[in-house]
Structure formats: C-alpha cells, structure tokens
Scaffold this motif. Structure first.
Motif, short mmCIF file in Angstrom:
data_model
loop_
_atom_site.label_atom_id
_atom_site.label_comp_id
_atom_site.label_asym_id
_atom_site.label_seq_id
_atom_site.Cartn_x
_atom_site.Cartn_y
_atom_site.Cartn_z
N GLU A 40 22.35 33.68 55.07
CA GLU A 40 22.69 32.13 55.43
C GLU A 40 24.08 31.86 55.86
OE1 GLU A 40 22.09 29.68 51.70
OE2 GLU A 40 24.34 30.03 51.40
N GLY A 41 24.17 30.85 56.51
CA GLY A 41 25.57 30.81 57.11
C GLY A 41 25.85 29.48 58.03
N SER A 42 26.72 29.03 58.21
CA SER A 42 27.19 28.01 59.17
C SER A 42 26.99 28.20 60.57
CB SER A 42 28.60 27.59 58.79
OG SER A 42 29.52 28.71 59.24
N THR A 66 24.96 27.67 69.89
CA THR A 66 24.72 27.96 68.49
C THR A 66 24.49 26.81 67.41
OG1 THR A 66 25.49 30.10 68.74
CG2 THR A 66 25.27 29.50 66.45
N GLU A 67 25.38 25.99 67.35
CA GLU A 67 25.35 24.75 66.77
C GLU A 67 24.22 23.96 67.24
OE1 GLU A 67 26.53 22.02 63.81
OE2 GLU A 67 27.99 23.80 64.51
N VAL A 68 23.87 23.89 68.44
CA VAL A 68 22.79 22.86 69.00
C VAL A 68 21.64 23.46 68.53
CG1 VAL A 68 21.72 21.99 70.92
CG2 VAL A 68 23.95 21.82 70.79
N VAL A 69 21.32 24.87 68.52
CA VAL A 69 20.14 25.69 68.34
C VAL A 69 19.80 25.47 66.91
CG1 VAL A 69 18.75 27.74 68.17
CG2 VAL A 69 19.89 27.00 70.24
N LEU A 70 20.74 25.63 65.84
CA LEU A 70 20.47 25.72 64.72
C LEU A 70 20.27 24.18 64.20
CD1 LEU A 70 23.31 27.99 63.37
CD2 LEU A 70 20.84 28.47 63.44
N LYS A 71 20.90 23.31 64.63
CA LYS A 71 20.55 21.92 64.26
C LYS A 71 19.08 21.38 64.73
CE LYS A 71 22.29 17.29 64.64
NZ LYS A 71 23.38 16.33 65.29
N ILE A 82 22.01 23.11 54.18
CA ILE A 82 22.70 22.31 52.87
C ILE A 82 23.86 22.12 53.54
CG2 ILE A 82 23.54 22.53 50.64
CD1 ILE A 82 21.45 24.45 50.15
N ASP A 83 24.26 20.93 53.19
CA ASP A 83 25.61 20.33 53.54
C ASP A 83 26.64 20.81 52.37
OD1 ASP A 83 27.77 18.77 54.20
OD2 ASP A 83 26.68 17.14 55.02
N HIS A 84 27.49 21.45 52.95
CA HIS A 84 28.59 21.86 51.83
C HIS A 84 29.87 21.11 52.68
CE1 HIS A 84 26.57 24.67 49.52
NE2 HIS A 84 26.01 25.27 50.71
N ASN A 85 30.35 20.06 51.79
CA ASN A 85 31.46 19.43 52.31
C ASN A 85 31.44 19.18 53.69
OD1 ASN A 85 32.54 19.50 49.61
ND2 ASN A 85 33.04 21.54 49.94
N ILE A 87 29.97 20.88 56.34
CA ILE A 87 29.50 22.01 57.16
C ILE A 87 28.15 22.23 56.90
CG2 ILE A 87 30.35 24.39 57.72
CD1 ILE A 87 32.98 23.81 56.90
N MET A 88 27.00 22.23 57.72
CA MET A 88 25.94 22.64 57.41
C MET A 88 25.76 24.29 57.33
SD MET A 88 24.37 19.90 57.21
CE MET A 88 22.46 20.14 57.43
N THR A 89 25.15 24.55 56.07
CA THR A 89 24.98 25.82 55.90
C THR A 89 23.52 26.07 56.26
OG1 THR A 89 26.84 26.26 54.50
CG2 THR A 89 25.33 27.94 54.47
N TYR A 90 23.19 27.24 56.98
CA TYR A 90 21.60 27.01 57.47
C TYR A 90 21.04 28.36 56.87
CZ TYR A 90 22.84 23.77 61.16
OH TYR A 90 23.43 22.66 61.70
N ASN A 91 19.81 28.37 56.49
CA ASN A 91 18.93 29.70 55.75
C ASN A 91 17.54 29.70 56.40
OD1 ASN A 91 17.36 28.76 53.68
ND2 ASN A 91 19.33 27.96 53.26
N LEU A 92 17.00 30.81 56.30
CA LEU A 92 15.51 30.92 56.70
C LEU A 92 14.53 30.55 55.48
CD1 LEU A 92 15.67 34.09 58.76
CD2 LEU A 92 15.36 31.54 59.66
N SER A 93 15.05 30.17 54.39
CA SER A 93 14.47 29.92 53.01
C SER A 93 13.57 30.80 52.94
CB SER A 93 13.65 28.41 53.09
OG SER A 93 12.76 28.41 54.22
N LYS A 94 13.66 32.32 53.01
CA LYS A 94 12.92 33.34 52.55
C LYS A 94 12.71 33.24 51.13
CE LYS A 94 14.32 36.60 54.73
NZ LYS A 94 14.77 37.93 55.74
N ILE A 95 11.68 33.67 50.37
CA ILE A 95 11.67 33.93 49.18
C ILE A 95 12.32 35.26 48.86
CG2 ILE A 95 10.12 34.01 47.12
CD1 ILE A 95 8.47 31.89 48.49
N THR A 96 13.36 35.55 48.00
CA THR A 96 14.02 36.84 48.04
C THR A 96 13.78 37.29 46.64
OG1 THR A 96 15.85 35.86 47.57
CG2 THR A 96 15.51 36.38 49.68
#
Length: 113
Positions: A40-42, A66-71, A82-85, A87-96
């Motif tokens: 997970e990360g911005s 990087t910003e364009v691809v993730l968006k 998820i928007d944190h203040n 800043i978008m924090t992206y993840n692959l939503s893998k079940i861990t």
C-alpha cells in the motif's frame, strides 16, 4: 467512441502483477510491481520504491507517470485507493488474512447439507 468487445476486454482485463522487477518491462508493469512490493502506498511512495529498485531512474516525468498510471488503474477498478487527507493511498486489495467466519447450517438451501 464505442469500443469493440475485444478492445474493452483488453482495456479492463484483470491486473497482472509481475513476479520480478525487469528493467525492460513497461513503466506500468514496473509501477504495479513497486506497488505490490509496498502493499500500500501513495504515488510518491511507489515512485520512491521505483528509485530503490532501479537507482538513477527517478525523474520528474516518471513521478508524473506514476501518478497517472495509479489513478488510471484506480478509475478502471483494477486497484483500490483511499483518500487520506487529500493524498490517495493505493493498494492491490489482496486478501492477506483468512476469513474466520463460519457458514450457518440453518441458512443453507435444502439439499446442500
């Protein structure tokens, strides 16, 4: 513009996560690999990970890409964010973690027990 079924399937196919970082891969593949490494990360976090994976590769164009691809991947529903203040924090939503729930046998359809 109307997309053909084939074009649509190509555009929205499931995300393929590279098994290793290859300098010859596309920038998108490198970005996906870096996000998978982080979990997970911005966009800034992913960009920093790319620099760690390939020292000297960081430049303002790669940061913007990087910003364009993730968006774009997020908007297609291929990754989560998820928007944190602001800043978008992206993840692959893998079940861990495994699901510890149970099936209530009283709710099973007749004949399935």
């Amino acid at each position: 513009m109307i997309q053909s079924d084939e074009n649509f399937r190509e555009e929205y196919k499931p995300l393929s996560i590279p098994s290793s970082y290859e300098t010859a891969d596309t920038q998108e593949s490198k970005i996906i690999f870096a996000l998978a490494q982080l979990g997970e990360g911005s966009a800034e976090d992913v960009f920093a990970r790319l620099e760690e994976l390939q020292p000297g590769s960081a430049d303002p164009q790669l940061a913007a890409m990087t910003e364009v691809v993730l968006k774009s991947l997020y908007e297609k529903g291929l990754i989560k964010a998820i928007d944190h203040n602001g800043i978008m924090t992206y993840n692959l939503s893998k079940i861990t973690e495994s699901n510890e729930g149970e099936v209530n046998p009283d709710l099973l359809a007749p004949g399935l027990d």
